[in-house]
Each structure stands twice: as structure tokens, then as C-alpha cells.
Design a protein around this motif. Structure first.
Motif, PDB file in Angstrom:
ATOM      1  N   ALA A  78       0.521  -1.667   7.010  1.00 19.29           N
ATOM      2  CA  ALA A  78       0.126  -0.605   7.926  1.00 19.29           C
ATOM      3  C   ALA A  78       0.473  -0.954   9.370  1.00 19.29           C
ATOM      4  O   ALA A  78       0.967  -0.104  10.129  1.00 19.29           O
ATOM      5  N   CYS A  79       0.219  -2.200   9.769  1.00 17.70           N
ATOM      6  CA  CYS A  79       0.526  -2.617  11.146  1.00 17.70           C
ATOM      7  C   CYS A  79       2.026  -2.570  11.418  1.00 17.70           C
ATOM      8  O   CYS A  79       2.459  -2.148  12.499  1.00 17.70           O
ATOM      9  N   LEU A  80       2.827  -2.990  10.452  1.00 21.18           N
ATOM     10  CA  LEU A  80       4.281  -2.946  10.625  1.00 21.18           C
ATOM     11  C   LEU A  80       4.761  -1.506  10.750  1.00 21.18           C
ATOM     12  O   LEU A  80       5.682  -1.207  11.526  1.00 21.18           O
ATOM     13  N   ALA A  81       4.147  -0.588   9.996  1.00 24.95           N
ATOM     14  CA  ALA A  81       4.507   0.829  10.108  1.00 24.95           C
ATOM     15  C   ALA A  81       4.155   1.360  11.492  1.00 24.95           C
ATOM     16  O   ALA A  81       4.929   2.111  12.105  1.00 24.95           O
ATOM     17  N   ALA A  82       2.984   0.962  12.006  1.00 25.01           N
ATOM     18  CA  ALA A  82       2.575   1.402  13.341  1.00 25.01           C
ATOM     19  C   ALA A  82       3.491   0.818  14.411  1.00 25.01           C
ATOM     20  O   ALA A  82       3.892   1.510  15.357  1.00 25.01           O
ATOM     21  N   GLN A  83       3.830  -0.458  14.254  1.00 24.06           N
ATOM     22  CA  GLN A  83       4.723  -1.103  15.217  1.00 24.06           C
ATOM     23  C   GLN A  83       6.096  -0.423  15.217  1.00 24.06           C
ATOM     24  O   GLN A  83       6.679  -0.178  16.279  1.00 24.06           O
TER      25      GLN A  83
ATOM     26  N   MET B 262       0.840  -1.188   0.000  1.00 28.59           N
ATOM     27  CA  MET B 262       0.000   0.000   0.000  1.00 28.59           C
ATOM     28  C   MET B 262       0.882   1.248   0.000  1.00 28.59           C
ATOM     29  O   MET B 262       2.042   1.197   0.415  1.00 28.59           O
ATOM     30  N   ASP B 263       0.323   2.363  -0.437  1.00 32.03           N
ATOM     31  CA  ASP B 263       1.005   3.647  -0.424  1.00 32.03           C
ATOM     32  C   ASP B 263       0.631   4.358   0.875  1.00 32.03           C
ATOM     33  O   ASP B 263      -0.428   4.974   0.979  1.00 32.03           O
ATOM     34  N   CYS B 264       1.510   4.250   1.891  1.00 33.85           N
ATOM     35  CA  CYS B 264       1.185   4.804   3.210  1.00 33.85           C
ATOM     36  C   CYS B 264       1.042   6.321   3.169  1.00 33.85           C
ATOM     37  O   CYS B 264       0.197   6.889   3.867  1.00 33.85           O
ATOM     38  N   ALA B 265       1.846   6.997   2.358  1.00 32.46           N
ATOM     39  CA  ALA B 265       1.749   8.456   2.273  1.00 32.46           C
ATOM     40  C   ALA B 265       0.398   8.873   1.706  1.00 32.46           C
ATOM     41  O   ALA B 265      -0.230   9.829   2.195  1.00 32.46           O
TER      42      ALA B 265
ATOM     43  N   THR C  67     -10.029   2.126   3.967  1.00 34.55           N
ATOM     44  CA  THR C  67     -10.090   0.859   4.692  1.00 34.55           C
ATOM     45  C   THR C  67      -9.380   0.991   6.029  1.00 34.55           C
ATOM     46  O   THR C  67      -8.679   1.966   6.303  1.00 34.55           O
ATOM     47  N   ILE C  68      -9.531  -0.037   6.850  1.00 33.93           N
ATOM     48  CA  ILE C  68      -8.867  -0.056   8.157  1.00 33.93           C
ATOM     49  C   ILE C  68      -7.361   0.111   7.996  1.00 33.93           C
ATOM     50  O   ILE C  68      -6.712   0.786   8.806  1.00 33.93           O
ATOM     51  N   ALA C  69      -6.773  -0.473   6.964  1.00 30.00           N
ATOM     52  CA  ALA C  69      -5.330  -0.319   6.742  1.00 30.00           C
ATOM     53  C   ALA C  69      -4.956   1.144   6.536  1.00 30.00           C
ATOM     54  O   ALA C  69      -3.929   1.618   7.032  1.00 30.00           O
ATOM     55  N   ASP C  70      -5.782   1.889   5.807  1.00 36.01           N
ATOM     56  CA  ASP C  70      -5.508   3.317   5.590  1.00 36.01           C
ATOM     57  C   ASP C  70      -5.505   4.080   6.912  1.00 36.01           C
ATOM     58  O   ASP C  70      -4.635   4.929   7.161  1.00 36.01           O
ATOM     59  N   TYR C  71      -6.480   3.782   7.763  1.00 33.77           N
ATOM     60  CA  TYR C  71      -6.566   4.486   9.038  1.00 33.77           C
ATOM     61  C   TYR C  71      -5.373   4.150   9.938  1.00 33.77           C
ATOM     62  O   TYR C  71      -4.811   5.030  10.596  1.00 33.77           O
ATOM     63  N   ILE C  72      -4.976   2.873   9.965  1.00 31.28           N
ATOM     64  CA  ILE C  72      -3.819   2.485  10.781  1.00 31.28           C
ATOM     65  C   ILE C  72      -2.567   3.206  10.284  1.00 31.28           C
ATOM     66  O   ILE C  72      -1.751   3.685  11.083  1.00 31.28           O
ATOM     67  N   ALA C  73      -2.411   3.301   8.960  1.00 31.43           N
ATOM     68  CA  ALA C  73      -1.250   4.004   8.400  1.00 31.43           C
ATOM     69  C   ALA C  73      -1.239   5.465   8.835  1.00 31.43           C
ATOM     70  O   ALA C  73      -0.175   6.042   9.101  1.00 31.43           O
ATOM     71  N   PHE C  74      -2.412   6.088   8.929  1.00 30.81           N
ATOM     72  CA  PHE C  74      -2.498   7.471   9.399  1.00 30.81           C
ATOM     73  C   PHE C  74      -2.139   7.556  10.875  1.00 30.81           C
ATOM     74  O   PHE C  74      -1.318   8.401  11.290  1.00 30.81           O
ATOM     75  N   PHE C  75      -2.731   6.692  11.707  1.00 32.45           N
ATOM     76  CA  PHE C  75      -2.469   6.732  13.142  1.00 32.45           C
ATOM     77  C   PHE C  75      -1.001   6.462  13.458  1.00 32.45           C
ATOM     78  O   PHE C  75      -0.480   6.958  14.459  1.00 32.45           O
ATOM     79  N   ALA C  76      -0.337   5.676  12.617  1.00 26.44           N
ATOM     80  CA  ALA C  76       1.070   5.344  12.857  1.00 26.44           C
ATOM     81  C   ALA C  76       1.937   6.589  12.934  1.00 26.44           C
ATOM     82  O   ALA C  76       2.972   6.592  13.612  1.00 26.44           O
ATOM     83  N   HIS C  77       1.532   7.648  12.263  1.00 23.49           N
ATOM     84  CA  HIS C  77       2.340   8.873  12.216  1.00 23.49           C
ATOM     85  C   HIS C  77       1.774   9.985  13.098  1.00 23.49           C
ATOM     86  O   HIS C  77       2.221  11.129  12.984  1.00 23.49           O
TER      87      HIS C  77
ATOM     88  N   GLY D 143      -5.182  10.914   2.590  1.00 26.50           N
ATOM     89  CA  GLY D 143      -6.621  10.697   2.453  1.00 26.50           C
ATOM     90  C   GLY D 143      -7.347  10.784   3.779  1.00 26.50           C
ATOM     91  O   GLY D 143      -8.378  11.461   3.901  1.00 26.50           O
ATOM     92  N   VAL D 144      -6.809  10.120   4.808  1.00 28.73           N
ATOM     93  CA  VAL D 144      -7.439  10.174   6.126  1.00 28.73           C
ATOM     94  C   VAL D 144      -7.321  11.580   6.706  1.00 28.73           C
ATOM     95  O   VAL D 144      -8.247  12.075   7.358  1.00 28.73           O
ATOM     96  N   GLY D 145      -6.212  12.249   6.447  1.00 33.38           N
ATOM     97  CA  GLY D 145      -6.046  13.617   6.926  1.00 33.38           C
ATOM     98  C   GLY D 145      -7.121  14.553   6.412  1.00 33.38           C
ATOM     99  O   GLY D 145      -7.626  15.420   7.143  1.00 33.38           O
ATOM    100  N   ALA D 146      -7.497  14.380   5.135  1.00 35.82           N
ATOM    101  CA  ALA D 146      -8.576  15.201   4.569  1.00 35.82           C
ATOM    102  C   ALA D 146      -9.901  14.918   5.250  1.00 35.82           C
ATOM    103  O   ALA D 146     -10.744  15.812   5.408  1.00 35.82           O
ATOM    104  N   LEU D 147     -10.102  13.684   5.676  1.00 40.28           N
ATOM    105  CA  LEU D 147     -11.356  13.278   6.319  1.00 40.28           C
ATOM    106  C   LEU D 147     -11.487  13.840   7.732  1.00 40.28           C
ATOM    107  O   LEU D 147     -12.565  14.282   8.138  1.00 40.28           O
ATOM    108  N   VAL D 148     -10.384  13.813   8.497  1.00 44.78           N
ATOM    109  CA  VAL D 148     -10.477  14.131   9.924  1.00 44.78           C
ATOM    110  C   VAL D 148     -10.150  15.588  10.243  1.00 44.78           C
ATOM    111  O   VAL D 148     -10.303  16.019  11.395  1.00 44.78           O
ATOM    112  N   ALA D 149      -9.697  16.364   9.268  1.00 44.37           N
ATOM    113  CA  ALA D 149      -9.395  17.782   9.514  1.00 44.37           C
ATOM    114  C   ALA D 149      -9.873  18.633   8.346  1.00 44.37           C
ATOM    115  O   ALA D 149      -9.079  19.268   7.655  1.00 44.37           O
ATOM    116  N   PRO D 150     -11.191  18.668   8.105  1.00 48.45           N
ATOM    117  CA  PRO D 150     -11.717  19.394   6.941  1.00 48.45           C
ATOM    118  C   PRO D 150     -11.781  20.907   7.168  1.00 48.45           C
ATOM    119  O   PRO D 150     -11.810  21.378   8.310  1.00 48.45           O
ATOM    120  N   ASN D 151     -11.826  21.632   6.055  1.00 47.00           N
ATOM    121  CA  ASN D 151     -11.955  23.094   6.118  1.00 47.00           C
ATOM    122  C   ASN D 151     -13.392  23.535   6.353  1.00 47.00           C
ATOM    123  O   ASN D 151     -13.633  24.631   6.850  1.00 47.00           O
TER     124      ASN D 151
END
Length: 384
Positions: free
Chosen positions: A235-240, A1-4, A202-212, A9-17
Motif C-alpha cells: 500500500a505504501c509503495l502504491a501511495a509513493q 494485497m488486492d489494492c482494488a 486495516t491501515i494498509a487498506d486505507y492507505i491503498a484507498f488514499f493512494a488513488h 471496501g473503503v469507498g463503501a465505508l466513506v461514501a454510503p447511500n
């Protein structure tokens, strides 16, 4: 997956203008009214617009007929319209400048009796065409404490003080209940995402966001079925690697549970044994129950993950010691011999000299003073 890409994508969802409620309705108790109320109740600091072609006024303010009539470019769409209208609403909203959406609407492949099964593919096509970041469909909204954003339909008070937890799951009800149980323990979430059918993010996208997200220590996930095992692993490995712990509640330990997953989100839940193998490979911890998830979260917020099955305990009763040994055996845990330096430290703390039995049997002398008790904790904590 493309973590960046996932993080963006998740950033746009959780911090909208801004937020546009598409299908706004003031019907008492309706989801639109609840979302509108919660956005204002928790002080979302940016504009919130209502859109409904059949209304010109709602909640004491203007209601817009279409995206072109809005006073500024739409950013986040909260879709509350009937399912047949959703794909074109997304296309029109994206054409007007929107970056993300939360789709409450249901009817997209939720089991064999979904009323509009063909709409699932139309919705996927709309997402491919627009590139919108979408939670849902068939979800109950989200909250983001850093943005003071609450689109959840929950009536009970929520804490937006923020904390070390991030929650994401395919069931809105499970995530809201879990968050309430955690809040009762003083454990607060920075994010709560109800991901629904996951035709978009997907859940993987959200985990990738939370990892950072540096403040997050523990990520709690509820899964009915995974869309992409490789993306989840990445995503889980990035979070770990970022020092996060991941707790997973997975539906489908029984045939009835797997059938329930299909009926709820249209997800085909796989065998639990296969998921356990995947979780072990990427460092995720599977909890059997919601209670287990809460207990694990409390532990992992305050302590580092254990490196093995060896544990230590301090107790003032020989009977309690026996109960602990029995419980450890049931759970595959052991109480190894203490390090010699630890034994000596404990002996001095308890006033019984440096030559004591191992395990140390201090009895009630542990509680002779606060200093002795603290010294016992420090000595045990230092033992390898």
C-alpha cells in the motif's frame, strides 16, 4: 494485497447511500446522541435511520425495530450496541443489504482483561461470512469531507472544507487531537479514519484507498501494531508511486509503550527497529512525536520531499547562521556549497556583484527590498 478490493471496501465505508444507527439511544452525552447530532450538524445529505428494538420514536422521529422495517435497504451500519450482540447484528444487516459498518462497541480482545474474549473470533467469522467493510471495533467513528459524513463523537467544531491530508490511526483520541492541531495550522483533512482494533479493514487498506485520491498529498498514520507487513509495504509503495507522502507515528519505542498497545487494542507492538527497516523500504517517514508529525505534514503539503541531507538557508544574522549550522550537525544535515550559478544570482540580487563568498554572506542586504528577498528565495530554490 488486492489494492482494488481495498479501495472498493473503503469507498463503501466513506461514501454510503444511507446510515443506520444500530442501538440508537438519546441518553444525553452518549455516543449515539453525539453521532446523530454530528451527522445532522455537518449536513450529511442522505437518509439517517435510527434502529432500536425497544423504541418506536427517538429524536422527534421514527425508530425502527429491525432492518426489515427500514424504508429502504440499509447501506452503512453504525454499531453502538453491546459487544455480545454485534456479530449477529452484522449478519442481519448484511442479509438486509448493508455494505459497510463502523463498530464503536468494545470488548473484543482489548488486552487480557477484555470482558468477552471469545467474541473476537465470532466477529471475525461474521466478517468472513458477510464480506462487510468494517472500521473498528473499539473506534470513535470517521469523517469524509467529500461525502459530508461525520460519525465521530467529537464535540468541538470540525472543518469539512476538505484538504490535502488523510488521517488514519488505531486511536480515535490521537487522530482527533492530531486533526485539531493540523486545523490550527490551516491544514485540512479530506478523511479521518479511526480504525480501532482492525478486525475488518486495516491501515494498509486505507492507505491503498488514499493512494488513488488525487487531492491527497500527505497520509498521516498512527500505528500500534501492523496486521500484515507485506500489505502495508504494498500500500505504501502504491501511495509513493502516486506522489503521496506517508508520515507514521508508531507506538512501541519502549517496553511500557508496547504494553500500553496490548492494553489499548490488544495489539502486540513489535520492535521499533524492525518497523524502521520496513518504513525505509517503502518510503514511509516515521515521526517521533505528534508535534513532529504536524511539522512534517506542513512541510510536505507545501514542498517536495528532500532528495538528501543537503539543505540551504537564508538568514539575516551571523549568529543565526551559527545556530543553523549547529542544529544541522545535530540532525545529520549539511549545508553544501552553493552552485556557481546560484552564487552569482544571489550576488546580483544583493547588489554585491557576481563574485561573492560561498556560502554567500549577504547580512542585512537581504532585507533591502522585497525584490531582493524574492530573488534570494528563487535562486536558492533553483539550486540543485
Amino acid at each position: 494485497m488486492d489494492c482494488a478490493k481495498a479501495r472498493a471496501g473503503v469507498g463503501a465505508l466513506v461514501a454510503p447511500n444511507n446510515i443506520v444507527l444500530v442501538g440508537a439511544s438519546d441518553r444525553p452525552g452518549g455516543w449515539a446522541a453525539r453521532v446523530w447530532r454530528n451527522l445532522h450538524r455537518y449536513g450529511f445529505p442522505r437518509p439517517v435511520f435510527a434502529l432500536n428494538p425497544g423504541r418506536s420514536e427517538i429524536w422527534g422521529g421514527p425508530c425502527y425495530h429491525d432492518f426489515a422495517a427500514l424504508p429502504e435497504t440499509p447501506d452503512h451500519l453504525v454499531i453502538l450496541a453491546p459487544a455480545p450482540h454485534v456479530p449477529d447484528l452484522l449478519r442481519n444487516g448484511a442479509a438486509a443489504g448493508a455494505r459497510s459498518a463502523t463498530i464503536f462497541s468494545a470488548g473484543f480482545e482489548e488486552g487480557p482483561d477484555a470482558p468477552f474474549p471469545e467474541l473476537g473470533e465470532d466477529l471475525r467469522a461474521a466478517l468472513r461470512e458477510t464480506g462487510l467493510s468494517v472500521s473498528g471495533p473499539n473506534c470513535l467513528g470517521n469523517f469524509s469531507a467529500p461525502a459530508q459524513l461525520v460519525t465521530l463523537t467529537e464535540d468541538r467544531p470540525l472543518s469539512l472544507a476538505g484538504g490535502p491530508l488523510a488521517l488514519v490511526g488505531q486511536s480515535g483520541g490521537v487522530m482527533i487531537f492530531l486533526n485539531q492541531s493540523l486545523e490550527e495550522r490551516g491544514l485540512l483533512a479530506d478523511y479521518l479514519i479511526t480504525s480501532g482494533n482492525e478486525l475488518g479493514l486495516t491501515i494498509a487498506d486505507y492507505i491503498a484507498f488514499f493512494a488513488h485520491e488525487p487531492q491527497i498529498k500527505v497520509i498521516i498514520v498512527y500505528i500500534e501494531a501492523l496486521k500484515d507487513h507485506d500489505a502495508f509495504r504494498t500500500a505504501c509503495l502504491a501511495a509513493q508511486a502516486a506522489g503521496k507522502s506517508i508520515i507514521v507515528l508508531k507506538l512501541g519505542s519502549s517496553e511500557a509503550g508496547r504494553s500500553a498497545a496490548m492494553a489499548h487494542t490488544g495489539a502486540l507492538a513489535g520492535a521499533l527497529e524492525a518497523f524502521d527497516s520496513l518504513a525505509a523500504d517503502c518510503g514511509a517517514i516515521r515521526a517521533d512525536t505528534l508535534d513532529d508529525a504536524v511539522e512534517l505534514a506542513e512541510y510536505l503539503v507545501h514542498a517536495r520531499p528532500p532528495r538528501g541531507p543537503g539543505i540551504g538557508a537564508i538568514t539575516l544574522s551571523g549568529a543565526f547562521r551559527g545556530l543553523l549550522l549547529d542544529a544541522g550537525a545535530r540532525c545529520g544535515l549539511s549545508f553544501p556549497q552553493l552552485d556557481m550559478d546560484t552564487t552569482a544570482s544571489l550576488g546580483r540580487a544583493l547588489g554585491v556583484g557576481s563574485h561573492v563568498s560561498n556560502p554567500v554572506d549577504g547580512g542585512f542586504s537581504i532585507l533591502t527590498s522585497e525584490a531582493a528577498y524574492r530573488a534570494c528565495l528563487e535562486a536558492m530554490n533553483a539550486d540543485p
